[in-house]
Write an enzyme that holds these catalytic residues in place. Structure first.
Site, short mmCIF file in Angstrom:
data_model
loop_
_atom_site.label_atom_id
_atom_site.label_comp_id
_atom_site.label_asym_id
_atom_site.label_seq_id
_atom_site.Cartn_x
_atom_site.Cartn_y
_atom_site.Cartn_z
CB SER A 29 -17.06 22.78 12.48
OG SER A 29 -16.14 23.46 11.54
CE1 TYR A 69 -19.44 20.63 8.06
CE2 TYR A 69 -18.43 22.55 8.59
CZ TYR A 69 -18.54 21.42 8.66
OH TYR A 69 -17.31 20.76 9.29
P1 NAP Z 1 -14.27 13.04 5.84
O1 NAP Z 1 -12.54 12.78 5.64
O2 NAP Z 1 -15.01 13.57 4.56
O3 NAP Z 1 -14.76 11.84 6.40
C1 NAP Z 1 -15.94 11.87 6.58
C2 NAP Z 1 -16.62 10.34 7.15
O4 NAP Z 1 -17.88 10.47 7.52
C3 NAP Z 1 -16.50 9.19 6.05
O5 NAP Z 1 -16.15 8.17 6.71
C4 NAP Z 1 -17.85 9.29 5.67
O6 NAP Z 1 -18.11 7.80 5.00
C5 NAP Z 1 -18.58 9.28 6.88
N1 NAP Z 1 -20.08 9.80 6.56
C6 NAP Z 1 -20.44 10.87 6.32
N2 NAP Z 1 -21.77 10.72 6.25
C7 NAP Z 1 -22.11 9.79 6.93
C8 NAP Z 1 -23.44 9.18 7.21
N3 NAP Z 1 -24.63 9.77 6.89
N4 NAP Z 1 -23.43 8.09 7.69
C9 NAP Z 1 -22.47 7.26 8.13
N5 NAP Z 1 -20.94 7.69 7.64
C10 NAP Z 1 -21.10 9.14 6.98
O7 NAP Z 1 -14.43 14.27 6.78
P2 NAP Z 1 -13.62 14.71 8.00
O8 NAP Z 1 -12.75 16.09 7.50
O9 NAP Z 1 -12.70 13.57 8.78
O10 NAP Z 1 -14.67 15.25 9.16
C11 NAP Z 1 -14.97 14.48 10.21
C12 NAP Z 1 -15.85 15.44 11.12
O11 NAP Z 1 -14.94 16.63 11.40
C13 NAP Z 1 -17.13 16.22 10.60
O12 NAP Z 1 -18.06 16.12 11.24
C14 NAP Z 1 -16.48 17.43 9.97
O13 NAP Z 1 -17.91 18.20 9.88
C15 NAP Z 1 -15.61 17.72 11.14
N6 NAP Z 1 -14.86 18.79 10.78
C16 NAP Z 1 -13.87 18.73 9.74
C17 NAP Z 1 -13.17 19.71 9.47
C18 NAP Z 1 -11.91 19.71 8.49
O14 NAP Z 1 -11.45 20.87 8.19
N7 NAP Z 1 -11.72 18.54 7.81
C19 NAP Z 1 -13.25 20.95 10.22
C20 NAP Z 1 -14.20 21.03 11.39
C21 NAP Z 1 -14.74 20.02 11.55
P3 NAP Z 1 -17.60 7.26 3.76
O15 NAP Z 1 -16.13 6.91 3.87
O16 NAP Z 1 -18.34 5.94 3.74
O17 NAP Z 1 -17.91 8.36 2.70
#
Ligand code: NAP
Length: 250
Positions: free
Chosen positions: A145, A159
């Protein structure tokens, strides 16, 4: 049956992971999406991919737990074949707060979900991909991130620090396995339009921040997926241990 291109995408049921799964499937990968608890969302992604003629399975596993990670990789061995691309994407954040309000439970939860999980999945992938173990090579893409650089003050330093650890994991592992047919890179998204911001207690976070983002908007999961796919493809064949920022200029 052993498919030649097998991708495991952790946290593939929603957000960036779901967009990545669909893109990899369109490029001919047999895809395993992993998720923790939202079976409905994961099933929806599987249906969408299979309806378009792709191959996709969903495996419930909490990737912060070693036994679940072992079961996830064993299931993929059996149902799709040896993994050739791992996208470590599953991650969480918790309610925005200052550091002096954080307790050990919260900090440990962030670290096991965002760091231990990536280490365990990398380990299982390397065991299968490394020429040192008789493997055919492969690629690992870690989703870090922009928070690793900003530190996320007043929101979630825990985080941000977990993502700093992912940058270091990417660097160290890339050097450890670079002569064994494995490239390890990472993407560092900025503010992306997913459900994650609601978990931090601010569903409208993008609206608040969009004016400070030089491109004046949040990013889309599909824009991050394209970068992840590029790092998995041969088009990035000279890239390892590198960080690709997708932050709209922030
Ligand atoms: P999201 O929409 O909240 O989706 C998270 C996904 O991770 C969901 O499918 C969830 O499963 C799964 N998950 C969480 N903990 C888990 C575990 N312990 N075991 C297995 N699955 C798990 O998140 P996102 O925004 O797409 O983020 C994806 C990645 O991008 C993350 O690493 C996040 O830190 C990174 N990121 C996001 C942003 C942003 O602005 N969104 C920015 C920078 C980095 P369930 O569906 O079953 O809950």
């Amino acid at each position: 049956m052993n498919h030649p291109n097998v991708a495991i995408i952790t946290g593939g049921g929603r957000g960036i992971g779901a967009a990545t799964a669909k893109l990899f499937a369109r490029h001919g990968y047999a895809v395993c999406i992993n998720y923790k608890s939202n079976t409905k969302a994961a099933s929806h992604v599987v249906q969408e991919i299979t309806a378009q003629g792709g191959q996709c399975i969903a495996v419930q596993a909490d990737v912060s737990l070693e036994a679940d990670v072992l079961r996830l990789f064993a299931t993929v061995d059996q149902q799709l074949g040896t993994v050739s691309a791992l996208v470590n994407n599953a991650g969480i954040l918790q309610t925005q707060m200052r550091l002096e309000e954080m307790n050990a439970d919260r900090i440990n939860t962030i670290l096991t979900n965002n760091v231990t999980s990536y280490f365990l999945c990398c380990r299982e992938a390397v065991k299968r991909m490394s020429t040192r173990h008789g493997g055919q090579g492969g690629v690992i893409i870690n989703v870090s991130s922009g928070a690793a650089r900003s530190g996320s003050p007043h929101e979630y330093i825990d985080y941000a620090a977990s993502k700093g650890a992912i940058d270091t994991l990417t660097k160290g592992l890339s050097l450890e396995v670079s002569a064994e047919g494995i490239r390890v890179n990472c993407v560092r998204p900025g503010v992306i339009d997913t459900d994650m911001h609601a978990d931090g207690g601010e569903p409208g976070r993008i609206e608040r921040l969009k004016n400070v983002i030089p491109l004046q908007r949040g990013g889309l999961p599909e824009e991050v997926a394209e970068a992840i796919y590029w790092l998995a493809s041969e088009k990035s064949s000279f890239s390892t241990g590198n960080y690709l920022d997708l932050t709209g200029g922030l």
